[in-house]
Scaffold this motif. Structure first.
Motif, PDB file in Angstrom:
ATOM      1  N   GLN A   1     -20.150  48.549  92.696  1.00  0.00           N
ATOM      2  CA  GLN A   1     -20.544  47.143  92.835  1.00  0.00           C
ATOM      3  C   GLN A   1     -20.008  46.510  94.113  1.00  0.00           C
ATOM      4  O   GLN A   1     -20.696  45.690  94.742  1.00  0.00           O
ATOM      5  CB  GLN A   1     -20.070  46.360  91.618  1.00  0.00           C
ATOM      6  CG  GLN A   1     -18.568  46.300  91.431  1.00  0.00           C
ATOM      7  CD  GLN A   1     -18.173  45.462  90.223  1.00  0.00           C
ATOM      8  OE1 GLN A   1     -18.952  44.676  89.728  1.00  0.00           O
ATOM      9  NE2 GLN A   1     -16.953  45.645  89.764  1.00  0.00           N
ATOM     10  N   TYR A   2     -18.814  46.903  94.546  1.00  0.00           N
ATOM     11  CA  TYR A   2     -18.249  46.291  95.756  1.00  0.00           C
ATOM     12  C   TYR A   2     -18.967  46.746  97.033  1.00  0.00           C
ATOM     13  O   TYR A   2     -19.351  45.900  97.850  1.00  0.00           O
ATOM     14  CB  TYR A   2     -16.752  46.588  95.826  1.00  0.00           C
ATOM     15  CG  TYR A   2     -15.974  45.943  94.706  1.00  0.00           C
ATOM     16  CD1 TYR A   2     -15.742  44.574  94.697  1.00  0.00           C
ATOM     17  CD2 TYR A   2     -15.501  46.695  93.636  1.00  0.00           C
ATOM     18  CE1 TYR A   2     -15.037  43.966  93.670  1.00  0.00           C
ATOM     19  CE2 TYR A   2     -14.795  46.091  92.602  1.00  0.00           C
ATOM     20  CZ  TYR A   2     -14.573  44.735  92.621  1.00  0.00           C
ATOM     21  OH  TYR A   2     -13.894  44.138  91.601  1.00  0.00           O
ATOM     22  N   PRO A   3     -19.150  48.039  97.271  1.00  0.00           N
ATOM     23  CA  PRO A   3     -19.928  48.408  98.467  1.00  0.00           C
ATOM     24  C   PRO A   3     -21.367  47.930  98.407  1.00  0.00           C
ATOM     25  O   PRO A   3     -21.972  47.657  99.448  1.00  0.00           O
ATOM     26  CB  PRO A   3     -19.847  49.939  98.485  1.00  0.00           C
ATOM     27  CG  PRO A   3     -19.484  50.341  97.116  1.00  0.00           C
ATOM     28  CD  PRO A   3     -18.636  49.234  96.575  1.00  0.00           C
ATOM     29  N   LEU A   4     -21.924  47.824  97.201  1.00  0.00           N
ATOM     30  CA  LEU A   4     -23.291  47.330  97.064  1.00  0.00           C
ATOM     31  C   LEU A   4     -23.383  45.868  97.511  1.00  0.00           C
ATOM     32  O   LEU A   4     -24.278  45.493  98.280  1.00  0.00           O
ATOM     33  CB  LEU A   4     -23.753  47.480  95.615  1.00  0.00           C
ATOM     34  CG  LEU A   4     -25.198  47.103  95.312  1.00  0.00           C
ATOM     35  CD1 LEU A   4     -26.147  48.069  95.998  1.00  0.00           C
ATOM     36  CD2 LEU A   4     -25.441  47.111  93.805  1.00  0.00           C
ATOM     37  N   CYS A   5     -22.459  45.034  97.047  1.00  0.00           N
ATOM     38  CA  CYS A   5     -22.455  43.623  97.446  1.00  0.00           C
ATOM     39  C   CYS A   5     -22.134  43.472  98.931  1.00  0.00           C
ATOM     40  O   CYS A   5     -22.720  42.624  99.616  1.00  0.00           O
ATOM     41  CB  CYS A   5     -21.446  42.854  96.607  1.00  0.00           C
ATOM     42  SG  CYS A   5     -21.848  42.757  94.858  1.00  0.00           S
ATOM     43  N   TYR A   6     -21.233  44.308  99.425  1.00  0.00           N
ATOM     44  CA  TYR A   6     -20.878  44.235 100.848  1.00  0.00           C
ATOM     45  C   TYR A   6     -22.068  44.598 101.721  1.00  0.00           C
ATOM     46  O   TYR A   6     -22.326  43.956 102.752  1.00  0.00           O
ATOM     47  CB  TYR A   6     -19.701  45.168 101.115  1.00  0.00           C
ATOM     48  CG  TYR A   6     -19.107  45.036 102.500  1.00  0.00           C
ATOM     49  CD1 TYR A   6     -18.655  43.808 102.956  1.00  0.00           C
ATOM     50  CD2 TYR A   6     -18.991  46.135 103.336  1.00  0.00           C
ATOM     51  CE1 TYR A   6     -18.097  43.678 104.224  1.00  0.00           C
ATOM     52  CE2 TYR A   6     -18.440  46.015 104.600  1.00  0.00           C
ATOM     53  CZ  TYR A   6     -17.993  44.791 105.036  1.00  0.00           C
ATOM     54  OH  TYR A   6     -17.451  44.657 106.280  1.00  0.00           O
ATOM     55  N   ASN A   7     -22.799  45.609 101.326  1.00  0.00           N
ATOM     56  CA  ASN A   7     -23.990  45.999 102.072  1.00  0.00           C
ATOM     57  C   ASN A   7     -25.070  44.919 102.001  1.00  0.00           C
ATOM     58  O   ASN A   7     -25.781  44.681 102.981  1.00  0.00           O
ATOM     59  CB  ASN A   7     -24.521  47.324 101.531  1.00  0.00           C
ATOM     60  CG  ASN A   7     -25.803  47.770 102.200  1.00  0.00           C
ATOM     61  OD1 ASN A   7     -26.880  47.718 101.608  1.00  0.00           O
ATOM     62  ND2 ASN A   7     -25.707  48.215 103.444  1.00  0.00           N
ATOM     63  N   TYR A   8     -25.186  44.271 100.854  1.00  0.00           N
ATOM     64  CA  TYR A   8     -26.178  43.200 100.720  1.00  0.00           C
ATOM     65  C   TYR A   8     -25.843  42.035 101.640  1.00  0.00           C
ATOM     66  O   TYR A   8     -26.731  41.455 102.288  1.00  0.00           O
ATOM     67  CB  TYR A   8     -26.239  42.746  99.267  1.00  0.00           C
ATOM     68  CG  TYR A   8     -27.094  41.520  99.051  1.00  0.00           C
ATOM     69  CD1 TYR A   8     -28.467  41.564  99.257  1.00  0.00           C
ATOM     70  CD2 TYR A   8     -26.522  40.316  98.655  1.00  0.00           C
ATOM     71  CE1 TYR A   8     -29.253  40.438  99.069  1.00  0.00           C
ATOM     72  CE2 TYR A   8     -27.303  39.190  98.468  1.00  0.00           C
ATOM     73  CZ  TYR A   8     -28.665  39.262  98.673  1.00  0.00           C
ATOM     74  OH  TYR A   8     -29.437  38.143  98.495  1.00  0.00           O
ATOM     75  N   LEU A   9     -24.567  41.669 101.715  1.00  0.00           N
ATOM     76  CA  LEU A   9     -24.158  40.590 102.622  1.00  0.00           C
ATOM     77  C   LEU A   9     -24.383  40.986 104.074  1.00  0.00           C
ATOM     78  O   LEU A   9     -24.687  40.137 104.923  1.00  0.00           O
ATOM     79  CB  LEU A   9     -22.688  40.249 102.379  1.00  0.00           C
ATOM     80  CG  LEU A   9     -22.366  39.619 101.021  1.00  0.00           C
ATOM     81  CD1 LEU A   9     -20.871  39.439 100.856  1.00  0.00           C
ATOM     82  CD2 LEU A   9     -23.084  38.288 100.853  1.00  0.00           C
ATOM     83  N   PHE A  10     -24.236  42.277 104.383  1.00  0.00           N
ATOM     84  CA  PHE A  10     -24.524  42.748 105.728  1.00  0.00           C
ATOM     85  C   PHE A  10     -26.017  42.639 106.021  1.00  0.00           C
ATOM     86  O   PHE A  10     -26.418  42.335 107.149  1.00  0.00           O
ATOM     87  CB  PHE A  10     -24.059  44.196 105.887  1.00  0.00           C
ATOM     88  CG  PHE A  10     -22.838  44.339 106.726  1.00  0.00           C
ATOM     89  CD1 PHE A  10     -22.905  44.191 108.102  1.00  0.00           C
ATOM     90  CD2 PHE A  10     -21.620  44.617 106.147  1.00  0.00           C
ATOM     91  CE1 PHE A  10     -21.766  44.317 108.882  1.00  0.00           C
ATOM     92  CE2 PHE A  10     -20.475  44.739 106.912  1.00  0.00           C
ATOM     93  CZ  PHE A  10     -20.544  44.591 108.291  1.00  0.00           C
TER      94      PHE A  10
END
Length: 248
Positions: free
Chosen positions: A134-143
């Motif tokens: 969930q954390y890399p997924l959200c980070y990638n979405y914000l990117f």
């Protein structure tokens, strides 16, 4: 009384049959087409956003839509429309990522199985992966939407702080690594997995479907024969070879 219960049950069955009839004849096909077209559009938007991460300008369609609905309220917070619009692509990406856990077979006994066939150990094992993703997924979405995580007041920045301080993984890697999804999508679009299995001679459903029509017909006849044997051994089985042949 028993008669009233029977009447109520009959009415419920009648209503259920009518709803099922309307769903199968009127609603099912249009809704499936709508969701199919929506998924295709969202997938193209995600791929375009991932492919343009390294560009200095923001050309993400998600960022464009969010900028149109970005109207803070009196307290300076984002409105409900902005939050709902931002949730749609994140929810779609999460469904694509998490649903793939049901298709991974190299977990062995820890893999997820449908129809309540997953063990408790497998559920806990995959739940750990969900938390880690969930954390890399959200980070990638914000990117993707070019959101300034380090200098913003969003909830993700409060939890993860400044991600740029992480060597390599927090800088250029998070920009160029998502480009691998383009290669994966191209591999899937060209049916590369089935071609590879067929070249190696591995018996798999994907390689069978990719094979010639004669091989496919042979496998279909083999399946009908197995169903006929099963029906002969189990007369109470609801599936008959005739039904299977009509489906094929």
């Amino acid at each position: 009384t028993d008669s009233s219960c029977v009447k109520i049950s009959a009415r419920i069955n009648t209503v259920g049959n009518k709803i099922r009839y309307i769903w199968l004849t009127k609603l099912r096909s249009p809704l499936l087409r709508f969701f199919g077209m929506s998924s295709a559009i969202l997938s193209c938007m995600v791929l375009w956003s991932e492919a343009t991460l390294a560009l200095p300008i923001n050309v993400s369609p998600f960022a464009l839509v969010l900028s149109m609905v970005d109207k803070p309220n009196e307290n300076g917070r984002k409105g409900v429309l902005f939050q709902f619009t931002a949730l749609i692509p994140l929810l779609y990406i999460a469904i694509c990522v998490y649903s793939s856990l049901f298709k991974l077979s190299f977990f062995g006994r820890f893999r997820l199985r449908g129809l309540k066939q997953s063990t408790s150990v497998a559920c806990v094992f995959n739940a750990q992966y969900l938390v880690r993703l969930q954390y890399p997924l959200c980070y990638n979405y914000l990117f993707m939407i070019k959101y300034d995580v380090d200098n913003s007041d969003c909830a993700f920045s409060h939890v993860m702080s400044n991600m740029s301080t992480v060597p390599f993984l927090g800088t250029s890697f998070s920009v160029y690594a998502p480009l691998l999804i383009l290669a994966l999508c191209g591999f899937t679009l060209c049916n590369g997995y089935a071609r590879l299995l067929a070249t190696l001679g591995i018996e798999h459903e994907d390689s069978v479907l990719f094979g010639d029509q004669e091989n496919l017909d042979e496998k279909a006849k083999e399946g009908i024969t197995l169903l006929r044997r099963h029906t002969e051994r189990n007369p109470a089985s609801p599936t008959s070879p005739t039904d299977a042949a009509s489906l094929l």
